[in-house]
Scaffold this motif. Structure first.
Motif, PDB file in Angstrom:
ATOM      1  N   GLY A   1       9.117  -0.469   6.458  1.00  0.00           N
ATOM      2  CA  GLY A   1       9.937  -1.631   6.474  1.00  0.00           C
ATOM      3  C   GLY A   1      11.251  -1.374   5.451  1.00  0.00           C
TER       4      GLY A   1
ATOM      5  N   GLU B   1      -1.250  -4.459   9.741  1.00  0.00           N
ATOM      6  CA  GLU B   1      -1.750  -2.891   9.468  1.00  0.00           C
ATOM      7  C   GLU B   1      -3.043  -3.352   8.478  1.00  0.00           C
ATOM      8  OE1 GLU B   1       0.534   0.789   7.460  1.00  0.00           O
ATOM      9  OE2 GLU B   1       1.011   0.291   9.528  1.00  0.00           O
TER      10      GLU B   1
ATOM     11  N   ASP C   1       5.958  -7.857   2.975  1.00  0.00           N
ATOM     12  CA  ASP C   1       7.075  -7.182   3.668  1.00  0.00           C
ATOM     13  C   ASP C   1       7.044  -5.730   3.176  1.00  0.00           C
ATOM     14  OD1 ASP C   1       7.591  -7.434   0.962  1.00  0.00           O
ATOM     15  OD2 ASP C   1       9.738  -8.230   1.250  1.00  0.00           O
TER      16      ASP C   1
ATOM     17  N   PRO D   1       2.888  -3.825   6.852  1.00  0.00           N
ATOM     18  CA  PRO D   1       2.724  -4.945   7.601  1.00  0.00           C
ATOM     19  C   PRO D   1       1.313  -5.930   7.680  1.00  0.00           C
ATOM     20  CG  PRO D   1       3.691  -3.293   8.943  1.00  0.00           C
ATOM     21  CD  PRO D   1       3.351  -2.784   7.670  1.00  0.00           C
TER      22      PRO D   1
END
Length: 291
Positions: free
Chosen positions: A149, A243, A237, A240
């Motif tokens: 991300g 996860e 952030d 995830p």
């Protein structure tokens, strides 16, 4: 970038230098303000662009549970010096540092190990390599493989810009604007700048590369018999949340989601985070060792 909300040392917390065969490491050591040390110690490992100060808000509470708690700067990070050799900053090399620190801090006793973000990947190396006996292992806001991300994008830019332009450029063009957008105080802003600029440029670039490219070692970690906790903010952030939850299930680990926290639960929700760690540590000692 994990940003401490204060810098004054709480009661019972003092700066230390820890001498090991791997070198000397800057640390913050927390001891119980009252009572005696009756439980096994804990070692806390910070993340990329972070430092021992990222744990300031939880140190006193953790020590109050009757144990010595030590947060460190990794090799090449803030107040711990490091060489210009990139090989010194691989996760296995840094994991060997964690082994050395844990053996000194434990003094024969098992040590509770906590790794935040990139520090979790480093600490995982020490658990898997089998050189040290750990009382427990906590992955805090840390996933099974390379970060994802927005933080992956930032990590890649940091790695490229440190190599091309140096630390001052990274501060002015990346980390300072982030800090200003979070409306931090002048004192904290000055600390964040000082912390970044005293990092080893080689170390920071190499650690950024490691956090981006790390392969999944969950299967190997699952083979190690150590009580494991996966703790993360509900709005993480970095990796995830789903996860990290799947990783915990795969490991058969306890999983704690910290309400309201993002990527730095020890800063954003210190009371909840400290309570979860103390409960987990005490249960690990009681279950495994009858301590």
């Amino acid at each position: 970038m994990s940003t401490p909300r204060f810098l004054d040392l709480p009661p019972g917390v003092a700066p230390q230098k820890i001498e090991t065969p791997q070198g000397t490491f800057a640390a913050l050591e927390a001891l119980p303000v009252s009572g005696v040390i009756e439980r096994w110690p804990a070692l806390l490992i910070p993340g990329l662009t972070g430092s021992k100060e990222d744990f300031l808000a939880v140190l006193m509470t953790l020590a109050h549970s009757g144990r010595r708690v030590v947060a460190v700067d990794l090799r090449g990070q803030y107040e711990t010096p490091g060489p210009d050799d990139p090989a010194a900053y691989t996760c296995p090399a840094l994991g060997a540092d964690v082994d050395a620190l844990a053996q000194i801090i434990g003094g024969g006793d098992a040590v509770h190990l906590v790794g935040h973000s990139f520090g979790g990947l480093v600490a995982r190396e020490a658990v898997i390599d089998g050189r040290t006996r750990f009382a427990s292992f906590t992955l805090m806001g840390s996933g099974p493989s390379g970060i994802e991300g927005k933080r992956a994008v930032n990590g890649r830019k940091i790695m490229e810009e440190v190599q091309a332009f140096g630390l001052e450029h990274v501060w002015h063009h990346r980390l300072e604007p982030e800090a200003l957008s979070n409306d931090v105080s002048d004192e904290i802003l000055a600390f964040l700048r000082r912390r970044l600029l005293t990092n080893s440029p080689t170390g920071l670039a190499c650690m950024a590369e490691q956090v981006l490219s790390m392969h999944d070692r969950t299967d190997e970690l699952r083979q190690i018999e150590v009580p494991t906790l996966v703790l993360y903010g509900e709005h993480d952030d970095g990796w995830p949340p789903e996860e990290q939850s799947e990783m915990a299930a795969s490991l058969g680990a306890e999983c704690v989601v910290v309400p309201g926290a993002v990527h730095s639960p020890a800063v954003e929700a210190p009371e909840t985070t400290a309570a979860a760690l103390v409960r987990f540590w005490n249960a690990a000692e009681k279950t495994l060792f009858g301590h």
